[in-house]
Design a protein around this motif. Structure first.
Motif, PDB file in Angstrom:
ATOM      1  N   VAL A  33      -1.537  15.482  -1.911  1.00  0.00           N
ATOM      2  CA  VAL A  33      -0.412  16.031  -2.662  1.00  0.00           C
ATOM      3  C   VAL A  33       0.606  14.911  -2.882  1.00  0.00           C
ATOM      4  N   ASP A  34       1.472  15.127  -3.833  1.00  0.00           N
ATOM      5  CA  ASP A  34       2.448  14.100  -4.176  1.00  0.00           C
ATOM      6  C   ASP A  34       3.355  13.808  -2.984  1.00  0.00           C
ATOM      7  N   VAL A  35       3.507  12.517  -2.664  1.00  0.00           N
ATOM      8  CA  VAL A  35       4.316  12.153  -1.497  1.00  0.00           C
ATOM      9  C   VAL A  35       5.776  12.558  -1.658  1.00  0.00           C
ATOM     10  N   THR A  36       6.208  12.713  -2.902  1.00  0.00           N
ATOM     11  CA  THR A  36       7.614  13.062  -3.082  1.00  0.00           C
ATOM     12  C   THR A  36       7.897  14.514  -2.685  1.00  0.00           C
ATOM     13  N   LEU A  74       0.834  -1.200   0.000  1.00  0.00           N
ATOM     14  CA  LEU A  74       0.000   0.000   0.000  1.00  0.00           C
ATOM     15  C   LEU A  74       0.869   1.250   0.000  1.00  0.00           C
ATOM     16  N   GLY A  75       0.283   2.308  -0.453  1.00  0.00           N
ATOM     17  CA  GLY A  75       0.989   3.575  -0.460  1.00  0.00           C
ATOM     18  C   GLY A  75       0.572   4.427   0.726  1.00  0.00           C
ATOM     19  N   THR A  76       1.395   5.381   1.078  1.00  0.00           N
ATOM     20  CA  THR A  76       1.038   6.323   2.135  1.00  0.00           C
ATOM     21  C   THR A  76       0.809   7.670   1.462  1.00  0.00           C
ATOM     22  N   SER A  77      -0.460   8.067   1.387  1.00  0.00           N
ATOM     23  CA  SER A  77      -0.765   9.324   0.732  1.00  0.00           C
ATOM     24  C   SER A  77      -0.514  10.481   1.684  1.00  0.00           C
ATOM     25  N   ALA A  78      -0.082  11.574   1.106  1.00  0.00           N
ATOM     26  CA  ALA A  78       0.129  12.790   1.899  1.00  0.00           C
ATOM     27  C   ALA A  78      -1.096  13.684   1.736  1.00  0.00           C
ATOM     28  N   ILE A  79      -1.648  14.120   2.860  1.00  0.00           N
ATOM     29  CA  ILE A  79      -2.881  14.902   2.820  1.00  0.00           C
ATOM     30  C   ILE A  79      -2.669  16.267   3.474  1.00  0.00           C
ATOM     31  N   ILE A  80      -3.102  17.295   2.764  1.00  0.00           N
ATOM     32  CA  ILE A  80      -3.060  18.626   3.374  1.00  0.00           C
ATOM     33  C   ILE A  80      -4.493  19.140   3.463  1.00  0.00           C
ATOM     34  N   TYR A  81      -4.706  20.088   4.366  1.00  0.00           N
ATOM     35  CA  TYR A  81      -6.067  20.557   4.595  1.00  0.00           C
ATOM     36  C   TYR A  81      -6.257  21.966   4.056  1.00  0.00           C
TER      37      TYR A  81
END
Length: 937
Positions: free
Chosen positions: A669-672, A638-645
């Motif tokens: 947003v892109d995890v990189t 699984l991937g770990t998505s990055a979330i901003i508010y």
RNA sequence: GCGGGUGUGGUGAAAUUGGUAGACACGCUAGAUUUAGGAUCUAGUGCUUCACGGCGUGGGGGUUCGAGUCCCUUCACCCGCACCA
């Protein structure tokens, strides 16, 4: 010389390719072993770190088996027909073949980078005419076959024709559509050629029929049941509705029982077998025929509870049931039509969403109870599914909760037939020993006895029979798409005719537009030029009009699962242009010994392919009925998505811990763009997508923190980790070992690179056992006893763990061994040589390099697998000092031991033990290897 | 609702299948070395206690000399199917 993985890996990959090191031969004195991965669909996004997990596992096992002396077939290919390339074509006009070729090239580069030992000589692509020629050939074989229940196998349709000519449908026991009329031989003879052909469609295993299909308006195509998840399309998530259409179908239902029985002997995960069992959905019961009053019609129902037949107070038909129009009374016509239309317009999803709402309408017609002769009102209700059983139920409100709710809602009488059971609140649906009452000849009987008796009575009066029903429905085989195998059928006066074998492959024609034609025909209707001419078998040049109007070709294509239903057989003999595979090749390889892939294919590919294999087996084209002996489902990474508010309705973003009560919406947003401390790179994000250009960011302590969510790795979620980047900075060997080290193969796990340095450190440490800068450290000095012991333990442990596909613990064993040898400063060839071979399936590149350091000129691939030497262990165990310390306890003076039986024997031979036992045999000897021994008298 | 599965340190996980729970690795702490390092090495690291010790495999109960493992019960989460007559 330092461990320069990039240089080493590139060099050995070239060596393997140049020397065809992994080519498998179709004849060998060695035993064969066939290891297969589910082949990928080459998507535009390329491979992410989740894809190779299974390939790494099979590659380790393949390399291990080669060391063990097996002739290993480990092929790879591409499931290259499919939707994304076609949708890209619709948007851009680029031919899907070009898109697909580009994607395949990219996949191949990525796969090669990881050092897989695939035999690329046998590569297959389902979109390659040399391949789909045989997919079409199998389709025609299915078209030309029917299922004979007497022989319990598929037979050529000519057998059926002979039977019909001789006896009509008398004494014919074959699988056919439910609406197939019976015929005498004479009636058959009197049918026109056309009518005969139409009649045969009721029996063919690949058949054309007007059926209720899942229509997806947004995709513009029909879908099979397994392509719909939660009422929406698997691809894209678009709504799906029911629609009647003339479609090609596969009579997979004919194989229900064999598909079910075949599972028993397969070494597949129990959960997956259970999924297939549920999907096939066998249930025993009875079919009962009710006559309809004032009509010639008979209403047939299927029930698992024929014992409750005296509790029937109404009947319910699915709104799509064919009798609805016929039996509805004039008074009810308006209401019924309105209801049927309303149901038809509801999407599958809507229908599923409100299962709680009870709806239905009375037809005005009545059925006659087969035993009591009572009038039974016939209703329509959408809780009855058209596709299951006969699409009609005998409603027994006292014994079925749905019937109960329906009866309560419409004020239909409820008759209690269970003695001493209170049904004022709910139906009684237990299959207990509760005796029946008010049930005529069934009174006093329990569930099991009553079923037996009522079936006998139904059969005696010819009003029904005991029967078995399967949930498995025939699979719709047509797709209104361009990028698929053309169905090799043409039409003469509306009768489908097969192309001749020499006309195959029917090559996919070029089209200018990939969308349906203005007239609503599938995209192939846009073709102006087919490399095929119906009557004369000539190449048609710019003259489609004549031929297409006279003998139109089928314009639908095959579904995505067509090619994947038999590709595993093609690898056995992929270059063959005379047969899909030669009999010799099929006899040699027989079946896949180990198949690895995701569990998401449980009720799709894995069921269809078993069906095709059984069919080919019936016709003697393949030697085995089940093609995959053992199957393992690898867990998804699984991937770990990055979330901003983002504050609602603004372009203002708030750092994770400052959100508080603010109304926000989460944005991925892109995890990189995020570092290891969860800090977002604000400059990079502003450049990443235009919407962030003017955005404002509310930071905390000068940094902007993101939140996380673990979910499926996907381009659209911006959480994809590319394996190339890992290879670049750590090497393929590290990536391979790290993916194995992450956890058990079958388990789903989120990707994180936290532990990768540990694995990389191991490889460097292992390297230093051989090289200190430019100095080769390997010596011919014999190893010490401790070092020998640890190596033999490693051989034993790793071998056992590979056999059990427990690759994560293998990696640990290697680390323990390397640590021990480093500490002991042991560089002895005697122990390093077997270790290199042992390691080579996991980290093939470094192993090749170190094998060379040991003075070998050949590839480590050819080296024999190191043997765990029991003789040597016995020798060592003679020297184990055993001390007796108390009444029942012995302690062995070693930290780790190798073999429980050997230690037990050694301890039993001790004089101290003999003295303690005093001639009596011990009740039980408990040994914890290397630790404690308890002897219970 | 039905079916399948999983619960073990701060984290990923081991546990010879009923036998010293936490191997191995990450992380963390301290130290050594190095011009520097995301390098290398050493020691420590389940919780609790100054310590002796005590407690620990989601919770409760049981079988056993002995339970993470077997049985009963309960809770939580994940996956699949779902108006299947």
């Amino acid at each position: 010389m330092n461990y320069d993985f990039n240089q080493i890996e590139a060099r050995w990959q070239k060596y393997w390719a140049d020397n065809n090191v992994y080519k498998a031969t179709n004849n060998s004195t060695q035993p064969k072993y066939y290891i297969l991965d589910m082949f990928p669909y080459p998507s535009g996004a390329g491979l992410h770190v989740g894809h190779p997990l299974g390939y790494i596992a099979t590659d380790i096992y393949a390399r291990y088996k080669r060391h063990k002396g097996f002739n290993v077939l480990h092929p790879q290919g591409y499931d290259s027909f499919g939707l994304p390339a076609e949708q890209y074509a619709i948007q851009t006009g680029q031919h899907p073949a070009i898109t697909t070729a580009e994607n395949i090239k990219r996949y191949r580069e990525q796969l090669d980078r990881m050092g897989f030992s695939f035999d690329w000589n046998r590569e297959v692509k389902t979109s390659d005419p040399d391949f789909y020629k045989w997919t079409q050939w199998i389709f025609l074989l299915l078209f030309d076959a029917y299922y004979c229940n007497t022989a319990d196998k598929a037979l050529p349709i000519s057998n059926l024709v002979a039977h019909l000519a001789q006896k009509g449908t008398a004494a014919l026991d074959a699988v056919c559509d439910s609406n197939t009329p019976e015929l005498t031989a004479k009636e058959w003879e009197q049918l026109s050629e056309e009518a005969q052909q139409h009649y045969l469609l009721h029996y063919r295993l690949a058949y054309l029929a007007e059926t209720e299909v899942n229509w997806c308006p947004d995709l513009g195509t029909v879908l099979a049941n397994d392509e719909i998840i939660n009422g929406v399309s698997e691809r894209g998530g678009y709504p799906v509705i029911k629609k009647k259409m003339k479609q090609w179908s596969m009579r997979i239902g004919a194989y229900s029982e064999r598909l079910l029985q075949g599972l028993e002997h397969l070494d597949w995960p129990e959960s997956l077998k259970e999924m297939q069992r549920n999907w096939i959905g066998k249930s025993k019961g009875a079919s009962v025929r009710f006559t309809v009053q004032e009509h010639q019609a008979e209403l047939e129902v299927f029930t698992t509870r024929p014992d409750t037949i005296f509790g029937v107070t109404f009947m319910t038909l699915a709104p799509e049931h064919e009798l609805v129009a016929q039996i509805t009374t004039e008074a009810q016509a308006e209401a019924v039509t309105a209801y049927v239309e309303a149901t038809a317009q509801r999407s599958e999803r809507e229908r599923m969403a409100d299962v709680k709402t009870i709806s239905g309408v009375f037809t005005g017609a009545y059925a006659v109870h087969p035993f009591t002769g009572e009038q039974i009102p016939i209703w329509i209700g959408d809780y009855v599914l058209a596709g299951y059983g006969t699409g009609a139920v005998m409603a027994v409100p006292c014994g079925d909760q749905r019937d109960y709710d329906f009866a309560k809602h419409f004020d239909i009488p409820i008759k209690n037939i269970f003695e001493g059971v209170d049904i004022t609140e709910a139906a009684y649906d237990e299959k207990g020993n509760t005796p029946l009452t008010a049930s005529d000849f069934l009174n006093g009987l329990s569930y099991a006895k009553a079923i037996e008796k009522v079936i006998a009575a139904l059969e005696a009066e010819d009003k029904g029979k005991g029967t078995i029903n399967y949930r498995l429905r025939d699979a719709i085989f047509s797709r209104q798409r361009y990028w698929g195998e053309p169905i090799p059928i043409y039409y003469v006066n509306g009768v489908p005719k097969a192309l001749r074998q020499e006309d195959l492959p029917l090559v996919l024609p070029e089209v200018e537009h990939y969308l349906p034609t203005p007239e609503g025909a599938p995209p192939l209707g846009n073709a102006t030029q087919w490399a095929w001419d119906t009557a004369q078998h000539k190449v048609v040049e710019n003259s489609k009009i004549d031929h297409i109007t006279v003998f139109p070709l089928e314009l639908n294509t095959m579904p995505g699962w067509a090619g994947s239903s038999w590709y595993f057989n093609r690898y056995m003999d992929s270059g063959n242009d005379q047969e899909f595979a030669s009999a010799e090749a099929l006899d040699y390889w027989r079946e896949v010994d180990l198949y690895l892939g995701g569990s998401e294919h449980a009720t799709g590919h894995l069921l269809y392919s078993r069906f095709w294999q059984k069919f080919l087996f019936d016709f003697g084209f393949v030697p085995v009925e089940e093609y995959a002996k053992k199957l393992i489902n690898q867990g998804m990474i699984l991937g770990t998505s990055a979330i901003i508010y983002r504050e609602k309705g603004t372009q203002h973003y708030i750092s994770k811990n400052k959100v508080g009560d603010t109304a926000v919406e989460p944005i991925r947003v892109d995890v990189t763009l995020v570092n290891a401390q969860d800090e977002l790179n604000l400059d990079a994000v502003k450049k990443w997508q235009p919407q962030f250009k003017a955005a404002t960011f509310d930071t905390e302590n000068g940094v902007f923190l993101v939140d996380h969510e673990v979910e499926k790795m996907s381009k659209s979620k911006f959480n994809v980790i590319n394996p190339d980047a890992i290879c670049e900075s750590y090497g393929a060997d590290t990536l391979r070992m790290y993916e194995m080290f992450l956890g058990p193969l079958e388990q789903a796990k989120p990707w994180n690179t936290a532990g990768i340095s540990g694995v990389h450190g191991f490889l460097k440490k292992f390297w230093r056992l051989f090289y200190n800068h430019d100095q080769c450290m390997v010596t011919d000095v014999p190893a010490g006893a401790e070092e020998r012991k640890i190596v033999h333990q490693t051989i034993k442990k790793v071998t056992e763990d590979i056999e059990q596909f427990s690759f994560n613990t293998c990696v640990s064993s290697f680390m323990i061994c390397a640590n021990a040898l480093t500490t002991a400063k042991c560089h002895s060839r005697e122990v390093l040589e077997p270790l290199v071979v042992l390691l080579s399936p996991f980290a093939p590149h470094i192993s090749e390099e170190l094998w060379k350091a040991l003075g070998h000129n050949s590839s480590v691939t050819q080296a024999a697998y190191p043997q765990f030497n029991p003789e040597w262990i016995k020798e060592q165990q003679k020297n184990y000092p055993v001390s007796f310390n108390g009444k029942m306890r012995f302690t062995l003076a070693l930290d780790l031991a190798l073999d429980r039986e050997a230690i037990t024997a050694a301890v039993m031979a001790e004089p101290q033990t003999q003295k303690y036992l005093d001639g009596k045999p011990p009740k039980k000897v408990i040994v914890v290897p290397g630790k404690i021994i308890n002897i219970v008298c």
